[in-house]
Design a protein around this motif. Structure first.
Motif, PDB file in Angstrom:
ATOM      1  N   ASP A  34       0.814  -1.132   0.095  1.00 59.54           N
ATOM      2  CA  ASP A  34       0.096  -0.053   0.100  1.00 59.54           C
ATOM      3  C   ASP A  34       0.733   1.158   0.002  1.00 59.54           C
ATOM      4  OD1 ASP A  34      -2.242  -1.347  -0.107  1.00 59.54           O
ATOM      5  OD2 ASP A  34      -2.676  -1.330   2.182  1.00 59.54           O
ATOM      6  N   ILE A  35       1.808   1.235   0.887  1.00 54.91           N
ATOM      7  CA  ILE A  35       2.763   2.046   0.726  1.00 54.91           C
ATOM      8  C   ILE A  35       3.537   2.537  -0.464  1.00 54.91           C
ATOM      9  CG2 ILE A  35       4.841   3.128   1.757  1.00 54.91           C
ATOM     10  CD1 ILE A  35       4.104   1.712   4.406  1.00 54.91           C
ATOM     11  N   LEU A  36       3.968   1.517  -1.263  1.00 52.40           N
ATOM     12  CA  LEU A  36       4.496   1.586  -2.413  1.00 52.40           C
ATOM     13  C   LEU A  36       3.652   2.119  -3.578  1.00 52.40           C
ATOM     14  CD1 LEU A  36       6.629  -1.470  -2.524  1.00 52.40           C
ATOM     15  CD2 LEU A  36       7.352   0.867  -2.252  1.00 52.40           C
ATOM     16  N   ILE A  37       2.372   1.609  -3.480  1.00 54.96           N
ATOM     17  CA  ILE A  37       1.318   2.128  -4.377  1.00 54.96           C
ATOM     18  C   ILE A  37       1.171   3.553  -4.177  1.00 54.96           C
ATOM     19  CG2 ILE A  37      -1.180   2.192  -4.966  1.00 54.96           C
ATOM     20  CD1 ILE A  37      -0.846  -1.117  -4.376  1.00 54.96           C
ATOM     21  N   ASN A  38       1.021   3.984  -3.011  1.00 55.20           N
ATOM     22  CA  ASN A  38       0.849   5.739  -2.508  1.00 55.20           C
ATOM     23  C   ASN A  38       1.912   6.344  -2.959  1.00 55.20           C
ATOM     24  OD1 ASN A  38      -1.790   5.160  -1.618  1.00 55.20           O
ATOM     25  ND2 ASN A  38      -1.030   4.945   0.557  1.00 55.20           N
ATOM     26  N   LEU A  39       3.077   5.844  -2.728  1.00 50.68           N
ATOM     27  CA  LEU A  39       4.282   6.443  -3.317  1.00 50.68           C
ATOM     28  C   LEU A  39       4.297   6.894  -4.841  1.00 50.68           C
ATOM     29  CD1 LEU A  39       7.107   5.080  -0.975  1.00 50.68           C
ATOM     30  CD2 LEU A  39       6.152   7.459  -0.868  1.00 50.68           C
ATOM     31  N   VAL A  40       4.065   5.570  -5.501  1.00 52.22           N
ATOM     32  CA  VAL A  40       3.888   5.827  -7.209  1.00 52.22           C
ATOM     33  C   VAL A  40       2.936   6.830  -7.499  1.00 52.22           C
ATOM     34  CG1 VAL A  40       3.384   4.444  -9.167  1.00 52.22           C
ATOM     35  CG2 VAL A  40       4.874   3.585  -7.417  1.00 52.22           C
ATOM     36  N   GLU A  41       1.671   6.668  -6.931  1.00 52.21           N
ATOM     37  CA  GLU A  41       0.744   7.621  -7.219  1.00 52.21           C
ATOM     38  C   GLU A  41       1.395   9.025  -6.856  1.00 52.21           C
ATOM     39  OE1 GLU A  41      -2.780   6.470  -5.140  1.00 52.21           O
ATOM     40  OE2 GLU A  41      -2.963   4.617  -6.625  1.00 52.21           O
ATOM     41  N   ALA A  42       2.033   9.280  -5.811  1.00 46.60           N
ATOM     42  CA  ALA A  42       2.307  10.642  -5.337  1.00 46.60           C
ATOM     43  C   ALA A  42       3.362  11.044  -6.363  1.00 46.60           C
ATOM     44  CB  ALA A  42       2.780  10.628  -3.991  1.00 46.60           C
ATOM     45  N   GLN A  43       4.309  10.416  -6.564  1.00 47.22           N
ATOM     46  CA  GLN A  43       5.454  10.580  -7.599  1.00 47.22           C
ATOM     47  C   GLN A  43       4.668  11.095  -8.903  1.00 47.22           C
ATOM     48  OE1 GLN A  43       7.952   7.307  -8.782  1.00 47.22           O
ATOM     49  NE2 GLN A  43       9.767   8.705  -9.062  1.00 47.22           N
ATOM     50  N   ASN A  44       3.818  10.124  -9.671  1.00 47.92           N
ATOM     51  CA  ASN A  44       3.146  10.372 -10.888  1.00 47.92           C
ATOM     52  C   ASN A  44       2.438  12.031 -10.627  1.00 47.92           C
ATOM     53  OD1 ASN A  44       4.102   8.221 -11.903  1.00 47.92           O
ATOM     54  ND2 ASN A  44       1.898   7.114 -11.415  1.00 47.92           N
ATOM     55  N   PHE A  45       1.741  12.240  -9.571  1.00 52.13           N
ATOM     56  CA  PHE A  45       1.152  13.459  -9.342  1.00 52.13           C
ATOM     57  C   PHE A  45       1.977  14.733  -9.518  1.00 52.13           C
ATOM     58  CE2 PHE A  45      -0.397  16.792  -6.697  1.00 52.13           C
ATOM     59  CZ  PHE A  45      -1.704  17.345  -7.288  1.00 52.13           C
ATOM     60  N   ILE A  46       3.368  14.482  -8.803  1.00 53.24           N
ATOM     61  CA  ILE A  46       4.282  15.474  -8.770  1.00 53.24           C
ATOM     62  C   ILE A  46       4.545  15.756 -10.129  1.00 53.24           C
ATOM     63  CG2 ILE A  46       6.427  16.202  -7.711  1.00 53.24           C
ATOM     64  CD1 ILE A  46       5.541  14.530  -5.365  1.00 53.24           C
ATOM     65  N   LYS A  47       4.894  14.775 -10.866  1.00 50.33           N
ATOM     66  CA  LYS A  47       5.506  14.967 -12.232  1.00 50.33           C
ATOM     67  C   LYS A  47       4.440  15.494 -13.348  1.00 50.33           C
ATOM     68  CE  LYS A  47       8.670  10.963 -12.313  1.00 50.33           C
ATOM     69  NZ  LYS A  47       8.873   9.535 -12.999  1.00 50.33           N
ATOM     70  N   ALA A  48       3.075  15.251 -13.009  1.00 39.97           N
ATOM     71  CA  ALA A  48       2.250  15.843 -13.804  1.00 39.97           C
ATOM     72  C   ALA A  48       1.683  17.229 -13.444  1.00 39.97           C
ATOM     73  CB  ALA A  48       0.989  14.859 -13.719  1.00 39.97           C
ATOM     74  N   ASN A  49       1.980  17.611 -12.221  1.00 43.03           N
ATOM     75  CA  ASN A  49       1.749  18.955 -11.828  1.00 43.03           C
ATOM     76  C   ASN A  49       2.876  19.783 -11.429  1.00 43.03           C
ATOM     77  OD1 ASN A  49      -1.409  18.901 -11.542  1.00 43.03           O
ATOM     78  ND2 ASN A  49      -0.618  16.900 -10.585  1.00 43.03           N
ATOM     79  N   TYR A  50       4.284  19.364 -12.107  1.00 41.42           N
ATOM     80  CA  TYR A  50       5.355  20.145 -11.589  1.00 41.42           C
ATOM     81  C   TYR A  50       5.583  21.393 -12.356  1.00 41.42           C
ATOM     82  CZ  TYR A  50      10.500  21.276 -10.960  1.00 41.42           C
ATOM     83  OH  TYR A  50      11.385  21.809 -10.746  1.00 41.42           O
TER      84      TYR A  50
END
Length: 60
Positions: A44-60
């Protein structure tokens, strides 16, 4: 950490193949249950980290 838990789970599953008494079987079952919860938490932590990373990349 996940690899270590996987190895421990494998060891415990192999232990169930031995001639254990009821108390030992219950202890192994509890340990397997705890490991499965820990593994789920890690996933669950890994999934959340990937989602956060994708969000940051998309909204940088």
């Amino acid at each position: 950490m996940e690899e270590s838990l996987n190895n421990r789970q494998g060891d415990l599953l192999h232990a169930l193949e031995l001639d254990l008494d009821r108390k030992e079987i219950n202890a192994v079952n509890r340990a397997i249950r705890e490991i499965r919860f820990k593994r789920r938490d890690i996933k669950d932590i890994l999934i959340n980290l990937v989602e956060a990373q994708n969000f940051i990349k998309a909204n940088y």
